[in-house]
Design an enzyme around this catalytic site. Structure first.
Site, PDB file in Angstrom:
ATOM      1  N   TYR A   1       0.829  -1.201   0.000  1.00 11.94           N
ATOM      2  CA  TYR A   1       0.000   0.000   0.000  1.00 11.94           C
ATOM      3  C   TYR A   1       0.867   1.256   0.000  1.00 11.94           C
ATOM      4  O   TYR A   1       0.552   2.251  -0.651  1.00 11.94           O
ATOM      5  CB  TYR A   1      -0.914   0.001   1.223  1.00 11.94           C
ATOM      6  CG  TYR A   1      -1.859  -1.169   1.265  1.00 11.94           C
ATOM      7  CD1 TYR A   1      -3.000  -1.204   0.467  1.00 11.94           C
ATOM      8  CD2 TYR A   1      -1.613  -2.266   2.105  1.00 11.94           C
ATOM      9  CE1 TYR A   1      -3.864  -2.287   0.495  1.00 11.94           C
ATOM     10  CE2 TYR A   1      -2.469  -3.352   2.144  1.00 11.94           C
ATOM     11  CZ  TYR A   1      -3.592  -3.358   1.336  1.00 11.94           C
ATOM     12  OH  TYR A   1      -4.440  -4.437   1.371  1.00 11.94           O
TER      13      TYR A   1
ATOM     14  N   ASN B   1     -12.125  -1.339  -5.049  1.00 11.99           N
ATOM     15  CA  ASN B   1     -11.948  -1.681  -6.454  1.00 11.99           C
ATOM     16  C   ASN B   1     -13.143  -2.505  -6.939  1.00 11.99           C
ATOM     17  O   ASN B   1     -13.392  -3.591  -6.438  1.00 11.99           O
ATOM     18  CB  ASN B   1     -10.637  -2.471  -6.603  1.00 11.99           C
ATOM     19  CG  ASN B   1     -10.489  -3.115  -7.967  1.00 11.99           C
ATOM     20  OD1 ASN B   1     -11.103  -2.718  -8.944  1.00 11.99           O
ATOM     21  ND2 ASN B   1      -9.648  -4.138  -8.028  1.00 11.99           N
TER      22      ASN B   1
ATOM     23  N   CYS C   1      -5.958  -5.911  -7.463  1.00  8.41           N
ATOM     24  CA  CYS C   1      -5.733  -5.531  -6.067  1.00  8.41           C
ATOM     25  C   CYS C   1      -5.243  -6.716  -5.238  1.00  8.41           C
ATOM     26  O   CYS C   1      -4.724  -6.515  -4.131  1.00  8.41           O
ATOM     27  CB  CYS C   1      -6.996  -4.940  -5.464  1.00  8.41           C
ATOM     28  SG  CYS C   1      -8.468  -5.952  -5.632  1.00  8.41           S
ATOM     29  N   HIS C   2      -5.383  -7.938  -5.758  1.00 14.91           N
ATOM     30  CA  HIS C   2      -4.876  -9.100  -5.015  1.00 14.91           C
ATOM     31  C   HIS C   2      -3.356  -9.112  -4.952  1.00 14.91           C
ATOM     32  O   HIS C   2      -2.775  -9.848  -4.164  1.00 14.91           O
ATOM     33  CB  HIS C   2      -5.381 -10.398  -5.658  1.00 14.91           C
ATOM     34  CG  HIS C   2      -4.949 -10.597  -7.073  1.00 14.91           C
ATOM     35  ND1 HIS C   2      -5.572  -9.982  -8.139  1.00 14.91           N
ATOM     36  CD2 HIS C   2      -3.937 -11.341  -7.616  1.00 14.91           C
ATOM     37  CE1 HIS C   2      -4.985 -10.342  -9.263  1.00 14.91           C
ATOM     38  NE2 HIS C   2      -3.984 -11.150  -8.977  1.00 14.91           N
TER      39      HIS C   2
ATOM     40  N   GLU D   1      -0.839 -17.173 -10.152  1.00 14.89           N
ATOM     41  CA  GLU D   1       0.034 -16.327 -10.949  1.00 14.89           C
ATOM     42  C   GLU D   1       1.498 -16.656 -10.719  1.00 14.89           C
ATOM     43  O   GLU D   1       2.315 -16.610 -11.655  1.00 14.89           O
ATOM     44  CB  GLU D   1      -0.248 -14.855 -10.638  1.00 14.89           C
ATOM     45  CG  GLU D   1      -1.614 -14.411 -11.117  1.00 14.89           C
ATOM     46  CD  GLU D   1      -1.869 -12.935 -10.912  1.00 14.89           C
ATOM     47  OE1 GLU D   1      -2.795 -12.404 -11.559  1.00 14.89           O
ATOM     48  OE2 GLU D   1      -1.137 -12.278 -10.137  1.00 14.89           O
TER      49      GLU D   1
END
Length: 288
Positions: free
Chosen positions: A223, A246, A254-255, A281
């Site tokens: 953040y 979001n 945002c993950h 990912e």
């Protein structure tokens, strides 16, 4: 009812994520690493079938994937693949992710339009399968404006969440109009050129979401780094709020935002989904 995308037997469908979600729950509750046989047995599947489904969805073995779900891996990911958003953008990394190549344009509402609560705006919606379970997608004639993952919160809560964001808008169910964008956004149809986004939010929120779109797949940030990247280094708490608001989770990634300590933090659509996304990912990045 959830709409099936094309090629329902592809690894990227709700059934496969359902298996992964149940496996994650078992891994979380286990006191030690579970063997392939033990996981398959607890899921009521044969070892061979579980191995095929699991590996098809994520691209690595269940044993390897368990390593991606640990707090230690999140911290290692932060150390090894942490990039400031500005550096990533300058280096051109924002163009390397699969999703970034699809979003060749996006538009945003004006502050006045946002303040009106969507008055005069027609928003179409439909349910679809996704790599992470049932997904509610909303869009205008300009692009996708809302996405809510229902695997953890349930379909009713997912719908209520998005409807409440634009209380003055008119909503109509029309999945066929949205389907081409949804297929492109989740990589189900790579012949489509783009999945445009229409960002409906306050100006500060849109700045945060735009910064997230620059973060490559397989990388993470904090953040604080987002706050620096948008020129408000002291606004860490406000950034956290904007990340949490979001409306297009996963597509605006945002993950990929972790706490400075490397802990996963929260996730609007459920922490198990966030962990699954990061592991998914990371596995894809390693396999490449």
């Amino acid at each position: 009812m959830t709409q099936m995308m094309q090629n329902s037997d592809t690894p990227q469908n709700a059934y496969h994520y359902g298996v992964i979600a149940r496996a994650i729950a078992l891994i979380d509750s286990a006191e030690e690493t579970l063997s392939l046989d033990a996981l398959a047995a607890q899921l009521g599947m044969s070892t061979a079938h579980f191995q095929r489904v699991f590996s098809a969805w994520v691209g690595v073995s269940p044993k390897r994937y368990q390593q991606y779900l640990t707090l230690g891996h999140a911290k290692a990911l932060l150390r090894a693949r942490f990039t400031t958003l500005e550096a990533a953008h300058v280096a051109g990394l924002s163009g390397t992710g699969r999703l970034h190549d699809l979003f060749v344009r996006w538009e945003a509402m004006s502050p006045g339009e946002y303040a009106s609560g969507g008055a005069g705006l027609e928003i179409l919606w439909g349910w679809f399968d996704s790599p992470f379970g049932a997904v509610l997608v909303m869009g205008t004639d300009k692009g996708i404006c809302g996405l809510s993952l229902a695997a953890e919160m349930g379909e009713d809560a997912a719908m209520d969440d998005l409807l409440a964001r634009w209380p003055a808008a008119t909503f109509a169910e029309d999945p066929e109009r949205l389907r081409p964008w949804v297929l492109a956004a989740f990589g189900m149809d790579r012949t489509l050129e783009r999945a445009p986004l229409y960002l409906i939010g306050a100006p500060f929120q849109i700045k945060v979401w735009e910064a997230l779109l620059k973060l490559p797949e397989g990388h993470v940030t904090t953040y604080g780094e987002i706050a620096k990247a948008i020129g408000t280094p002291k606004a860490v708490r406000a950034v956290g709020t904007a990340v949490g608001r979001n409306p297009i989770g996963y597509l605006i990634p945002c993950h990929r935002v972790l706490r400075k300590s490397g802990e996963l933090g929260g996730y609007h659509w459920g922490l198990p989904i966030k962990r699954a996304m990061l592991g998914y990912e990371a596995a894809r990045a390693e396999s490449r």
